[in-house]
Design an enzyme around this catalytic site. Sequence first.
Site, PDB file in Angstrom:
ATOM      1  CD  GLU A  16     -13.800  -2.048  -3.018  1.00  0.00           C
ATOM      2  OE1 GLU A  16     -14.089  -3.159  -3.482  1.00  0.00           O
ATOM      3  OE2 GLU A  16     -13.001  -1.906  -2.070  1.00  0.00           O
ATOM      4  CG  HIS A  38      -7.766  -6.045   2.767  1.00  0.00           C
ATOM      5  ND1 HIS A  38      -9.056  -5.965   3.243  1.00  0.00           N
ATOM      6  CD2 HIS A  38      -7.791  -5.504   1.533  1.00  0.00           C
ATOM      7  CE1 HIS A  38      -9.827  -5.407   2.318  1.00  0.00           C
ATOM      8  NE2 HIS A  38      -9.073  -5.122   1.262  1.00  0.00           N
ATOM      9  CG  ASP A  82      -7.680  -3.574  -2.087  1.00  0.00           C
ATOM     10  OD1 ASP A  82      -8.346  -2.916  -2.895  1.00  0.00           O
ATOM     11  OD2 ASP A  82      -8.201  -4.337  -1.250  1.00  0.00           O
TER      12      ASP A  82
HETATM   13 CO    CO Z   1      -9.898  -4.290  -0.558  1.00  0.00          CO
HETATM   14 ZN    ZN Z   2     -10.101  -3.165  -3.659  1.00  0.00          ZN
END
Ligand code: CO
Ligand code: ZN
Length: 354
Positions: free
Chosen positions: A207, A325, A178
């Site tokens: 982000e 995450h 990610d």
């Molecule tokens: Co993320």
């Molecule tokens: Zn992301």
Amino acid sequence: MEELKQLLKKLVEANGPSGHEETVRNIIKEELTNYVDEIKVDNLGNLICTKKGAKDTPKAMILAHTDEIGMLVRYIEKEGFIRFSYLGGFFDQMVLGQRVLIHTEKGDIKGVIGSVPPHLLPEEERKKPINRDKMFIDIGATSREQAEEWGVKIGNPITWLGQLEELGSNMVTGKAFDDRAGCAVMVQALKEVNAQCTVIGVASVMEEVGLRGAQTSSFTINPDLAIAIDVSATGDHPGVEERQIPVKIGKGPGITIADGRRESLGGGLISHPKVLKLLTETAQKNNIPYQLEIFEGGTTDATAAATSRGGVPSATISIPTRYIHSPIEVLSLEDLSNAVKLLKLSLENAHKYF
Ligand code: CO
Ligand code: ZN
């Protein structure tokens, strides 16, 4: 697939928590220099790569964020242990017992995230999850002065220490999928694409702390459509039910119908029907596997693009990823390569829809 794996490896082993994304940006810049017509970096740090199309054709913007969730040094204890702030959405239980790198002006310093061992905890405490306030980073320093001498100071960014490793069935594991997986897809598609329309790839910053780079770059570029590439959770492992998220690893990239907060899908994206049509029809015509998804619990850069200026038709292509995450995210290289195909061919079809 080997080329894509190497690109992903290079991108995930680079470190770049929100606001400290230069290393990742430079890798993407170097990768794309010979493939696009123009590259620039805006004031916030977004890398904007343009591949010019034919006259009077639409502008398609692709967004993939360069930041990974990370931490910042908040306080150094006088015994040399380091307290930290989270930069992005962390799950405390994924943090304890991990190895990290602290990035200082004098170089990277290795550390581990410690807490009180179970033997020394009262019975009741042992049953409870340990939260961040009870954790600290041990770098082997014996005093605050020594830690400072090694270069540690308040505000140093911190990232997971971890390499890309291969699992079975074409799966890989590592940190920062990610959204380096999204970056890899964008880079590879930009290299291969030969579109009528103008394609603008944005490696967007920050982000994870609120879609900040997507917001500013969407305003600057003012595109006719936007597609974000990001990861999303799967429902194919113990603890999640298929009816919650039917998306599975290895069954093709996701095409997001809607995402946002769990209880309301507020604060997220409702994908634009025209972009959805472009993506799904492209997948169908070219026999690319895909999975329609509604993702409750988060959103992507496409949300910022969609509400920029007078509004931008937007959608998201997602890479099905387990344990998002965490430092041990898992994805399938096959999904990644199908996402490249889907993005590339959709861009080549975009002028027929917009
Ligand atoms: Co993320
Ligand atoms: Zn992301």
